[in-house]
Design a protein around this motif. Sequence first.
Motif, PDB file in Angstrom:
ATOM      1  N   VAL A   1     106.251 -32.790   0.799  1.00  0.00           N
ATOM      2  CA  VAL A   1     105.639 -32.971   2.117  1.00  0.00           C
ATOM      3  C   VAL A   1     104.428 -32.062   2.285  1.00  0.00           C
ATOM      4  O   VAL A   1     103.402 -32.475   2.862  1.00  0.00           O
ATOM      5  N   ASP A   2     104.496 -30.814   1.780  1.00  0.00           N
ATOM      6  CA  ASP A   2     103.355 -29.902   1.910  1.00  0.00           C
ATOM      7  C   ASP A   2     102.129 -30.456   1.193  1.00  0.00           C
ATOM      8  O   ASP A   2     100.990 -30.319   1.676  1.00  0.00           O
TER       9      ASP A   2
ATOM     10  N   GLY B   1      94.677 -34.524   4.864  1.00  0.00           N
ATOM     11  CA  GLY B   1      93.678 -33.822   5.656  1.00  0.00           C
ATOM     12  C   GLY B   1      94.166 -32.942   6.768  1.00  0.00           C
ATOM     13  O   GLY B   1      93.374 -32.562   7.644  1.00  0.00           O
ATOM     14  N   PHE B   2      95.452 -32.564   6.749  1.00  0.00           N
ATOM     15  CA  PHE B   2      95.930 -31.636   7.769  1.00  0.00           C
ATOM     16  C   PHE B   2      95.733 -30.203   7.287  1.00  0.00           C
ATOM     17  O   PHE B   2      95.948 -29.891   6.117  1.00  0.00           O
TER      18      PHE B   2
ATOM     19  N   THR C   1     102.695 -27.196   8.729  1.00  0.00           N
ATOM     20  CA  THR C   1     103.330 -27.116  10.046  1.00  0.00           C
ATOM     21  C   THR C   1     102.659 -28.052  11.041  1.00  0.00           C
ATOM     22  O   THR C   1     103.319 -28.777  11.802  1.00  0.00           O
ATOM     23  N   ALA C   2     101.308 -28.054  11.026  1.00  0.00           N
ATOM     24  CA  ALA C   2     100.567 -28.952  11.915  1.00  0.00           C
ATOM     25  C   ALA C   2     100.859 -30.406  11.576  1.00  0.00           C
ATOM     26  O   ALA C   2     100.991 -31.251  12.465  1.00  0.00           O
TER      27      ALA C   2
ATOM     28  N   THR D   1     110.031 -39.097  14.188  1.00  0.00           N
ATOM     29  CA  THR D   1     111.002 -38.461  13.303  1.00  0.00           C
ATOM     30  C   THR D   1     110.239 -37.575  12.333  1.00  0.00           C
ATOM     31  O   THR D   1     109.014 -37.626  12.265  1.00  0.00           O
ATOM     32  N   SER D   2     110.947 -36.752  11.574  1.00  0.00           N
ATOM     33  CA  SER D   2     110.284 -35.839  10.656  1.00  0.00           C
ATOM     34  C   SER D   2     109.834 -36.562   9.392  1.00  0.00           C
ATOM     35  O   SER D   2     110.354 -37.643   9.062  1.00  0.00           O
TER      36      SER D   2
END
Length: 313
Positions: free
Chosen positions: A277-278, A285-286, A290-291, A302-303
């Motif tokens: 996920v990271d 582009g995040f 966390t953002a 949902t996550s």
Amino acid sequence: MHTVVVLALDQVIPFDLATPIEAFTRTRLPDGRVPYRLKVAGVGSTVDAGAFTLQPRFGLEALAEADTIVLPGCADVTAPVPGEALQALRKAAANGTRIASICSGAFVFAATGLLNGLRATTHWMAADLLARRHPEIDVDPDVLYVDNGQFLTSAGAAAGLDLCLHMIRRDHGSAVAADAARLAVMPLEREGGQAQFIVHDQPPTPRGSVLEPVLTWMEDNAAKELTLEDIAATAGMSTRTLNRRFREQTGTTPLQWLLQARIRQAQYLLEATDHPVDRIASQVGFGSPTAFRDRFKRTVGTSPNSYRAAFKG
């Protein structure tokens, strides 16, 4: 004993019809007693259920003795609802009967006027139409079901089962509802809402629009830290003109459009790859994982990890 009446109108969706029958007839109390009596009612002697014809054993008079009435979805949400059915539903509501809808059954419910001023939901594909046809209802397309006390609505057919289990829990507690959920091979509560199932298409842009080239560029460069000034320079416009053109032609702002593009790319990567996920957060582009997690959950409901577990092939 609690009487549940399922009102089947023409073009009823068979799965929606079967959902309350499955949930309520298989529920048992700790001592083995059956807490629900279920009846299927119709306006006429036969009901068109698409693949088959249904012959309800009861007419609209059954609604007068119901403790709960369930409205399953209909295939044609534009079909008029028989006036005698609307009258019987309003009369039952005035007597305090609980009424719940599954999927497009919300259109039948809305036609009674009983949902006016209340929050409600339906299948996400029909939510916009329900909101346009009944602006007096606060339509929420992101949730699995809405409980207003006496009146309840749910999204698609599976969410109808969520709603039935919720009503069983309200009536007889979590332990009884959990047993009913096990028999249906369902969790008592599913994580997230309906938002995770929605296909988030980008707002349409008219063909030949001056924005077409810049939209393509934005999607190709979504992983970069683009600013409004970067987008305006590529479009050859001032930021003010760019914002105005975007609102006119897409109904949103450039940065909101870019955010939606990033979420769509993230959904694809979660479905189609094993990337952590990271890493996906960086790829789309995040600025930080966390953002990304916060924005993804706010948008999709949902996550990222839960989304992957539900949708990865």
